[in-house]
Design an enzyme around this catalytic site. Structure first.
Site, short mmCIF file in Angstrom:
data_model
loop_
_atom_site.label_atom_id
_atom_site.label_comp_id
_atom_site.label_asym_id
_atom_site.label_seq_id
_atom_site.Cartn_x
_atom_site.Cartn_y
_atom_site.Cartn_z
N ASP A 25 0.89 -1.03 0.00
CA ASP A 25 -0.06 0.04 0.06
C ASP A 25 0.99 1.18 0.20
O ASP A 25 1.96 1.07 0.19
CB ASP A 25 -0.75 0.10 1.33
N ASP A 27 0.27 5.21 1.22
CA ASP A 27 0.14 6.01 2.37
C ASP A 27 0.06 5.29 3.68
O ASP A 27 -0.69 4.30 3.90
CB ASP A 27 -1.33 6.89 2.08
O1 M1P Z 1 -4.59 5.80 -0.51
C1 M1P Z 1 -5.48 6.08 0.56
C2 M1P Z 1 -6.40 7.21 -0.11
O2 M1P Z 1 -5.39 8.41 -0.16
C3 M1P Z 1 -6.05 9.59 -0.55
O3 M1P Z 1 -7.11 9.82 0.65
P1 M1P Z 1 -7.27 10.95 1.36
O4 M1P Z 1 -6.98 12.28 0.23
O5 M1P Z 1 -8.59 11.13 1.90
O6 M1P Z 1 -6.16 11.13 2.75
C4 M1P Z 1 -7.03 9.31 -1.91
O7 M1P Z 1 -6.34 9.59 -2.77
C5 M1P Z 1 -7.89 7.98 -1.92
O8 M1P Z 1 -8.30 7.64 -3.22
C6 M1P Z 1 -6.87 6.93 -1.28
O9 M1P Z 1 -7.99 5.73 -1.02
#
Ligand code: M1P
Length: 258
Positions: A25, A27
């Site tokens: 993953d 983030d």
């Molecule tokens: O990768 C996790 C999520 O990252 C972003 O979420 P947010 O901007 O709410 O932190 C988005 O790009 C989302 O699509 C993605 O699932």
């Protein structure tokens, strides 16, 4: 079977473990949330790629992964899966995929997006910015505050949402309003949620590697709990899942495993 073995042998035979794929993953796993990857992580990935095939599977679109991991992201991984694999690359070459708008059709999509925008217009939250619906290939991303908010604003919204359940309530309303659309609503990040057809979660990317003949597929993610956007792939029977708390934790587990 023979085709699988031949594909694998020709593509990843230079790796120490050519029949192993490690997927990440983005983030909270490879990078801090919506921030840039750290140099230590790039170094670890480079070393790992000598041993196994590597890939990422993120909910975000490729533009965001290029911002966070580097403009050369397609060169750094064997498999790049943006939008859960609805935008997919193998060794820098694009693979074919389906699209959200083709699945839903213009008329049903218009009904959905009109409802979402009206709902956001009536939402009383401390601040609103811009880009409330981001249209992507395999999904739409819906943000009550708007994707154009700054980093401090996104952190504030996340706290506010945790207390007030803005996204949770929004998702409940959408599920009730569109029960026959066959959609999944996934809260994966800090300020938004993703909307995509059922089954187009992160397990979607596995269909792109099916013919590669990998014997072991590892997945690392931070949102591996039920309802999190890593849950389905983390608990998939063909995948060995690892739940992490941060990029540092990812590196620690990688060191133990390889
Ligand atoms: O990768 C996790 C999520 O990252 C972003 O979420 P947010 O901007 O709410 O932190 C988005 O790009 C989302 O699509 C993605 O699932």
């Amino acid at each position: 079977m023979l085709r699988s073995l031949l594909t694998m042998a020709s593509t990843f035979s230079d790796r120490k473990f050519p029949d192993t794929l490690v997927l990440f993953d983005v983030d909270g796993t490879l990078t801090p949330a919506r921030k840039s990857i750290e140099p230590e992580m790039l170094e670890v990935l480079k070393e790992l790629r000598e041993k196994v095939a590597i890939g990422f599977v993120g909910g975000s679109d490729l533009v965001k992964q290029e911002e966070q991991i580097g403009a050369n992201v397609l060169e750094l991984f064997d498999f790049c899966f943006a939008e859960n694999g609805l935008t997919a690359y193998k060794i820098g070459k694009i693979l074919s995929s389906e699209s959200f708008i083709a699945y839903l059709g213009e008329s049903r999509y218009k009904k959905l997006v009109n409802f979402i925008l009206k709902y956001i217009a009536d939402l009383d939250i401390p601040i609103k910015r811009g880009t409330f619906v981001e249209f992507r290939n395999g999904m739409i991303n819906v943000s009550p505050i708007g994707r154009n908010c700054s980093h401090p604003e996104r952190a504030e919204f996340e706290k506010f949402d945790l207390k007030n359940g803005i996204r949770k309530k929004f998702v409940e309303v959408l599920k009730k309003e569109f029960p026959d659309y066959g959609l999944t609503f996934s809260i994966g990040g800090q300020i938004s949620f993703d909307v995509f057809p059922q089954g187009w979660d992160k397990t979607y990317c596995l269909r792109h590697v099916e013919s590669e003949g990998f014997k072991t597929i590892h997945f690392f993610g931070d949102k591996t709990f039920e309802g999190g956007n890593d849950f389905e792939i983390f608990s998939h029977p063909s995948v060995t899942g690892h739940s992490v708390t941060s990029p540092q934790d990812t590196r620690k587990i990688l060191k133990e495993l390889f």
